[in-house]
Design a protein around this motif. Structure first.
Motif, PDB file in Angstrom:
ATOM      1  N   PHE A  25       0.846  -1.189   0.000  1.00 59.00           N
ATOM      2  CA  PHE A  25       0.000   0.000   0.000  1.00 59.00           C
ATOM      3  C   PHE A  25       0.886   1.246   0.000  1.00 59.00           C
ATOM      4  O   PHE A  25       2.087   1.164   0.219  1.00 59.00           O
ATOM      5  CB  PHE A  25      -0.925  -0.001   1.224  1.00 59.00           C
ATOM      6  CG  PHE A  25      -0.204  -0.197   2.531  1.00 59.00           C
ATOM      7  CD1 PHE A  25       0.259   0.875   3.267  1.00 59.00           C
ATOM      8  CD2 PHE A  25       0.021  -1.475   3.025  1.00 59.00           C
ATOM      9  CE1 PHE A  25       0.929   0.691   4.470  1.00 59.00           C
ATOM     10  CE2 PHE A  25       0.680  -1.678   4.223  1.00 59.00           C
ATOM     11  CZ  PHE A  25       1.139  -0.590   4.942  1.00 59.00           C
ATOM     12  N   PHE A  26       0.273   2.391  -0.261  1.00 56.58           N
ATOM     13  CA  PHE A  26       0.973   3.665  -0.169  1.00 56.58           C
ATOM     14  C   PHE A  26       0.652   4.276   1.185  1.00 56.58           C
ATOM     15  O   PHE A  26      -0.464   4.173   1.677  1.00 56.58           O
ATOM     16  CB  PHE A  26       0.547   4.610  -1.294  1.00 56.58           C
ATOM     17  CG  PHE A  26       1.100   4.231  -2.627  1.00 56.58           C
ATOM     18  CD1 PHE A  26       2.363   4.624  -3.011  1.00 56.58           C
ATOM     19  CD2 PHE A  26       0.355   3.457  -3.504  1.00 56.58           C
ATOM     20  CE1 PHE A  26       2.884   4.262  -4.246  1.00 56.58           C
ATOM     21  CE2 PHE A  26       0.859   3.096  -4.739  1.00 56.58           C
ATOM     22  CZ  PHE A  26       2.124   3.505  -5.108  1.00 56.58           C
ATOM     23  N   MET A  27       1.637   4.924   1.790  1.00 56.72           N
ATOM     24  CA  MET A  27       1.412   5.550   3.088  1.00 56.72           C
ATOM     25  C   MET A  27       2.028   6.940   3.106  1.00 56.72           C
ATOM     26  O   MET A  27       2.996   7.215   2.400  1.00 56.72           O
ATOM     27  CB  MET A  27       1.997   4.687   4.201  1.00 56.72           C
ATOM     28  CG  MET A  27       3.436   4.349   4.076  1.00 56.72           C
ATOM     29  SD  MET A  27       3.913   3.199   5.359  1.00 56.72           S
ATOM     30  CE  MET A  27       5.587   2.858   4.864  1.00 56.72           C
ATOM     31  N   ARG A  28       1.409   7.812   3.895  1.00 62.33           N
ATOM     32  CA  ARG A  28       1.917   9.169   4.062  1.00 62.33           C
ATOM     33  C   ARG A  28       2.801   9.187   5.298  1.00 62.33           C
ATOM     34  O   ARG A  28       2.351   8.878   6.393  1.00 62.33           O
ATOM     35  CB  ARG A  28       0.763  10.152   4.228  1.00 62.33           C
ATOM     36  CG  ARG A  28       0.047  10.388   2.923  1.00 62.33           C
ATOM     37  CD  ARG A  28      -1.000  11.454   3.088  1.00 62.33           C
ATOM     38  NE  ARG A  28      -2.265  10.805   2.715  1.00 62.33           N
ATOM     39  CZ  ARG A  28      -3.424  11.015   3.275  1.00 62.33           C
ATOM     40  NH1 ARG A  28      -3.532  11.852   4.269  1.00 62.33           N
ATOM     41  NH2 ARG A  28      -4.494  10.388   2.872  1.00 62.33           N
ATOM     42  N   VAL A  29       4.060   9.546   5.113  1.00 59.17           N
ATOM     43  CA  VAL A  29       5.034   9.546   6.204  1.00 59.17           C
ATOM     44  C   VAL A  29       5.385  10.983   6.561  1.00 59.17           C
ATOM     45  O   VAL A  29       5.673  11.801   5.691  1.00 59.17           O
ATOM     46  CB  VAL A  29       6.308   8.763   5.800  1.00 59.17           C
ATOM     47  CG1 VAL A  29       7.343   8.808   6.895  1.00 59.17           C
ATOM     48  CG2 VAL A  29       5.945   7.330   5.467  1.00 59.17           C
TER      49      VAL A  29
END
Length: 81
Positions: free
Chosen positions: A31-35
Motif C-alpha cells: 500500500f501507499f502511506m503518508r510519512v
C-alpha cells in the motif's frame, strides 16, 4: 482444525491469515502511506514495500530503510494510511 468449521474466528480474519494468492479475492499486501518527517514535519508519500531508502525532500533526513520486504520506518518518522 478445519477453518470452515471454526465459528469462533470470523471469515475476514481467516482470509487475512492466508497467502495473498490463496484468498477468495486476491489482493496485494502492499500500500501507499503518508510519512511525516520527524525533523521538519514534511509529509511524503511512500510505497510500503519500497526497494530504496527514502529521504525527506526538504531536510534530507532518512524516512525509511529497505529490509527486503516491507520498508522499515526510521526513528522519529510516523505514518498514516
Amino acid at each position: 482444525k478445519n477453518d470452515k468449521n471454526n465459528l469462533n474466528i470470523p471469515i475476514q480474519e481467516i482470509e487475512k491469515m492466508k497467502h495473498k494468492s490463496q484468498r477468495m479475492t486476491p489482493c496485494p499486501d502492499s500500500f501507499f502511506m503518508r510519512v511525516k518527517c520527524g525533523n521538519c514535519s514534511t509529509i511524503s508519500t511512500i510505497f510500503s514495500h519500497s526497494q530504496t531508502n527514502v529521504q525527506c525532500e526538504k531536510c534530507q533526513n532518512l524516512l525509511c530503510k529497505t529490509t527486503g520486504g516491507k520498508a522499515k520506518l526510521t526513528e522519529g518518522s510516523s505514518y498514516k494510511l
